[in-house]
Design a protein around this motif. Structure first.
Motif, PDB file in Angstrom:
ATOM      1  N   SER A  83       0.813  -1.221   0.000  1.00  0.00           N
ATOM      2  CA  SER A  83       0.000   0.000   0.000  1.00  0.00           C
ATOM      3  C   SER A  83       0.846   1.269   0.000  1.00  0.00           C
ATOM      4  O   SER A  83       0.358   2.336  -0.381  1.00  0.00           O
ATOM      5  CB  SER A  83      -0.943   0.009   1.202  1.00  0.00           C
ATOM      6  OG  SER A  83      -0.197  -0.054   2.402  1.00  0.00           O
ATOM      7  N   ASP A  84       2.104   1.171   0.391  1.00  0.00           N
ATOM      8  CA  ASP A  84       2.950   2.369   0.472  1.00  0.00           C
ATOM      9  C   ASP A  84       3.815   2.607  -0.769  1.00  0.00           C
ATOM     10  O   ASP A  84       4.721   3.438  -0.744  1.00  0.00           O
ATOM     11  CB  ASP A  84       3.832   2.315   1.724  1.00  0.00           C
ATOM     12  CG  ASP A  84       4.803   1.137   1.714  1.00  0.00           C
ATOM     13  OD1 ASP A  84       4.632   0.211   0.891  1.00  0.00           O
ATOM     14  OD2 ASP A  84       5.733   1.138   2.552  1.00  0.00           O
ATOM     15  N   VAL A  85       3.524   1.906  -1.865  1.00  0.00           N
ATOM     16  CA  VAL A  85       4.299   2.116  -3.092  1.00  0.00           C
ATOM     17  C   VAL A  85       4.111   3.561  -3.568  1.00  0.00           C
ATOM     18  O   VAL A  85       3.004   4.105  -3.522  1.00  0.00           O
ATOM     19  CB  VAL A  85       3.919   1.102  -4.196  1.00  0.00           C
ATOM     20  CG1 VAL A  85       2.506   1.305  -4.683  1.00  0.00           C
ATOM     21  CG2 VAL A  85       4.879   1.179  -5.370  1.00  0.00           C
ATOM     22  N   ILE A  86       5.205   4.179  -3.963  1.00  0.00           N
ATOM     23  CA  ILE A  86       5.174   5.554  -4.468  1.00  0.00           C
ATOM     24  C   ILE A  86       5.019   5.492  -5.983  1.00  0.00           C
ATOM     25  O   ILE A  86       5.772   4.785  -6.653  1.00  0.00           O
ATOM     26  CB  ILE A  86       6.461   6.315  -4.093  1.00  0.00           C
ATOM     27  CG1 ILE A  86       6.579   6.417  -2.570  1.00  0.00           C
ATOM     28  CG2 ILE A  86       6.494   7.690  -4.749  1.00  0.00           C
ATOM     29  CD1 ILE A  86       7.948   6.859  -2.090  1.00  0.00           C
ATOM     30  N   VAL A  87       4.053   6.227  -6.511  1.00  0.00           N
ATOM     31  CA  VAL A  87       3.791   6.232  -7.952  1.00  0.00           C
ATOM     32  C   VAL A  87       4.020   7.632  -8.502  1.00  0.00           C
ATOM     33  O   VAL A  87       3.524   8.620  -7.943  1.00  0.00           O
ATOM     34  CB  VAL A  87       2.343   5.780  -8.261  1.00  0.00           C
ATOM     35  CG1 VAL A  87       2.053   5.877  -9.752  1.00  0.00           C
ATOM     36  CG2 VAL A  87       2.107   4.359  -7.757  1.00  0.00           C
ATOM     37  N   SER A  88       4.765   7.695  -9.596  1.00  0.00           N
ATOM     38  CA  SER A  88       5.018   8.969 -10.256  1.00  0.00           C
ATOM     39  C   SER A  88       4.734   8.804 -11.748  1.00  0.00           C
ATOM     40  O   SER A  88       5.312   7.928 -12.397  1.00  0.00           O
ATOM     41  CB  SER A  88       6.473   9.382 -10.042  1.00  0.00           C
ATOM     42  OG  SER A  88       6.762  10.549 -10.785  1.00  0.00           O
ATOM     43  N   TYR A  89       3.831   9.636 -12.270  1.00  0.00           N
ATOM     44  CA  TYR A  89       3.514   9.612 -13.700  1.00  0.00           C
ATOM     45  C   TYR A  89       4.352  10.677 -14.395  1.00  0.00           C
ATOM     46  O   TYR A  89       4.478  11.787 -13.900  1.00  0.00           O
ATOM     47  CB  TYR A  89       2.022   9.879 -13.933  1.00  0.00           C
ATOM     48  CG  TYR A  89       1.156   8.785 -13.382  1.00  0.00           C
ATOM     49  CD1 TYR A  89       1.018   7.581 -14.051  1.00  0.00           C
ATOM     50  CD2 TYR A  89       0.492   8.943 -12.177  1.00  0.00           C
ATOM     51  CE1 TYR A  89       0.232   6.566 -13.547  1.00  0.00           C
ATOM     52  CE2 TYR A  89      -0.301   7.930 -11.663  1.00  0.00           C
ATOM     53  CZ  TYR A  89      -0.424   6.742 -12.347  1.00  0.00           C
ATOM     54  OH  TYR A  89      -1.191   5.730 -11.838  1.00  0.00           O
ATOM     55  N   SER A  90       4.906  10.299 -15.546  1.00  0.00           N
ATOM     56  CA  SER A  90       5.814  11.203 -16.243  1.00  0.00           C
ATOM     57  C   SER A  90       5.500  11.258 -17.733  1.00  0.00           C
ATOM     58  O   SER A  90       5.441  10.227 -18.401  1.00  0.00           O
ATOM     59  CB  SER A  90       7.253  10.711 -16.042  1.00  0.00           C
ATOM     60  OG  SER A  90       8.138  11.437 -16.843  1.00  0.00           O
ATOM     61  N   GLU A  91       5.319  12.478 -18.225  1.00  0.00           N
ATOM     62  CA  GLU A  91       5.158  12.682 -19.669  1.00  0.00           C
ATOM     63  C   GLU A  91       6.418  12.226 -20.403  1.00  0.00           C
ATOM     64  O   GLU A  91       6.358  11.757 -21.527  1.00  0.00           O
ATOM     65  CB  GLU A  91       4.906  14.160 -19.979  1.00  0.00           C
ATOM     66  CG  GLU A  91       3.556  14.683 -19.551  1.00  0.00           C
ATOM     67  CD  GLU A  91       2.417  14.190 -20.422  1.00  0.00           C
ATOM     68  OE1 GLU A  91       2.611  13.975 -21.634  1.00  0.00           O
ATOM     69  OE2 GLU A  91       1.311  14.013 -19.880  1.00  0.00           O
ATOM     70  N   SER A  92       7.566  12.368 -19.751  1.00  0.00           N
ATOM     71  CA  SER A  92       8.849  12.020 -20.372  1.00  0.00           C
ATOM     72  C   SER A  92       8.937  10.549 -20.752  1.00  0.00           C
ATOM     73  O   SER A  92       9.695  10.185 -21.645  1.00  0.00           O
ATOM     74  CB  SER A  92      10.015  12.308 -19.434  1.00  0.00           C
ATOM     75  OG  SER A  92       9.917  13.560 -18.878  1.00  0.00           O
ATOM     76  N   LEU A  93       8.188   9.671 -20.061  1.00  0.00           N
ATOM     77  CA  LEU A  93       8.254   8.234 -20.339  1.00  0.00           C
ATOM     78  C   LEU A  93       7.351   7.807 -21.493  1.00  0.00           C
ATOM     79  O   LEU A  93       7.421   6.667 -21.941  1.00  0.00           O
ATOM     80  CB  LEU A  93       7.909   7.423 -19.087  1.00  0.00           C
ATOM     81  CG  LEU A  93       8.960   7.462 -17.986  1.00  0.00           C
ATOM     82  CD1 LEU A  93       8.445   6.780 -16.730  1.00  0.00           C
ATOM     83  CD2 LEU A  93      10.262   6.834 -18.463  1.00  0.00           C
ATOM     84  N   TYR A  94       6.522   8.715 -21.994  1.00  0.00           N
ATOM     85  CA  TYR A  94       5.649   8.388 -23.111  1.00  0.00           C
ATOM     86  C   TYR A  94       6.496   8.267 -24.377  1.00  0.00           C
ATOM     87  O   TYR A  94       7.120   9.238 -24.809  1.00  0.00           O
ATOM     88  CB  TYR A  94       4.551   9.451 -23.279  1.00  0.00           C
ATOM     89  CG  TYR A  94       3.671   9.212 -24.476  1.00  0.00           C
ATOM     90  CD1 TYR A  94       2.863   8.085 -24.547  1.00  0.00           C
ATOM     91  CD2 TYR A  94       3.660  10.100 -25.540  1.00  0.00           C
ATOM     92  CE1 TYR A  94       2.059   7.851 -25.655  1.00  0.00           C
ATOM     93  CE2 TYR A  94       2.859   9.882 -26.641  1.00  0.00           C
ATOM     94  CZ  TYR A  94       2.057   8.758 -26.696  1.00  0.00           C
ATOM     95  OH  TYR A  94       1.273   8.531 -27.802  1.00  0.00           O
ATOM     96  N   LEU A  95       6.562   7.056 -24.933  1.00  0.00           N
ATOM     97  CA  LEU A  95       7.351   6.738 -26.136  1.00  0.00           C
ATOM     98  C   LEU A  95       8.812   7.174 -26.007  1.00  0.00           C
ATOM     99  O   LEU A  95       9.428   7.642 -26.960  1.00  0.00           O
ATOM    100  CB  LEU A  95       6.702   7.355 -27.380  1.00  0.00           C
ATOM    101  CG  LEU A  95       5.247   6.948 -27.644  1.00  0.00           C
ATOM    102  CD1 LEU A  95       4.709   7.645 -28.879  1.00  0.00           C
ATOM    103  CD2 LEU A  95       5.108   5.436 -27.779  1.00  0.00           C
ATOM    104  N   ALA A  96       9.376   6.987 -24.808  1.00  0.00           N
ATOM    105  CA  ALA A  96      10.728   7.456 -24.510  1.00  0.00           C
ATOM    106  C   ALA A  96      11.809   6.549 -25.077  1.00  0.00           C
ATOM    107  O   ALA A  96      11.625   5.339 -25.229  1.00  0.00           O
ATOM    108  CB  ALA A  96      10.895   7.549 -22.992  1.00  0.00           C
ATOM    109  N   SER A  97      12.960   7.143 -25.332  1.00  0.00           N
ATOM    110  CA  SER A  97      14.159   6.412 -25.765  1.00  0.00           C
ATOM    111  C   SER A  97      14.783   5.761 -24.528  1.00  0.00           C
ATOM    112  O   SER A  97      14.501   6.159 -23.387  1.00  0.00           O
ATOM    113  CB  SER A  97      15.159   7.381 -26.375  1.00  0.00           C
ATOM    114  OG  SER A  97      15.672   8.238 -25.362  1.00  0.00           O
TER     115      SER A  97
END
Length: 173
Positions: A83-97
């Protein structure tokens, strides 16, 4: 060369690289970023999370693309995570190299022992292949887990000393 201080500190670092589950192409009006998962994707995501739990490899931090299909993949997996997992959403990871993925890992992983990155091909397949030192196909919902010999995620690079520990795809479960 392995980082000897990684062993001295006793802190095992693991990197979970996952491609999002199977997405739905039915609505041609949706942008690529907004495509949801299809039925198979909704089935595969929780199965892959259960496998991570079985092998005792649950993330402390999840770095995810902001795309709808990666968000949905993660939502379907979270019941198996702590339950304590930290989640971070990033635009940078969308179709990233691979380089961009490594930069996100280096900048956003905090002091986590196990970091999961949830993103897209071709970047994920290229990154997994480069780290593994061999061609690795990353079908939807595939997971590659690496043992990482560094003490600080901020030092993570494509050249970091890693060892492919596990690889799984939904059809092999």
């Amino acid at each position: 060369m392995d980082d000897p201080s990684a062993e001295v500190s006793g802190m095992r670092r693991r990197l979970i690289l996952m491609r999002h589950a199977k997405s739905d192409w039915a609505d041609e009006g949706l942008s690529d970023h907004d495509r949801p998962l299809n039925k198979r994707g909704r089935r595969d995501a929780p199965q892959m999370a259960a496998w991570l739990r079985e092998i005792d490899c649950l993330p402390d931090v999840v770095l995810s693309s902001s795309a709808v299909r990666t968000r949905e993949t993660l939502e379907l997996m979270q019941d198996s995570f702590r339950s304590d997992v930290i989640v971070s959403y990033s635009e940078s990871l969308y179709l990233a190299s691979p380089e961009t993925i490594c930069n996100v890992i280096a900048s956003d992983s905090c002091d986590a022992s196990t970091v999961m990155v949830l993103a897209h091909n071709p970047g994920m397949a290229y990154l997994v292949s480069q780290l593994a030192g061999q061609m690795v196909d990353m079908p939807t919902a595939a997971i590659a887990i690496f043992d990482v010999s560094i003490t600080d995620w901020s030092k993570f690079r494509l050249s970091s000393p890693v060892k492919l520990e596990h690889f799984m795809r939904p059809k092999a479960l």
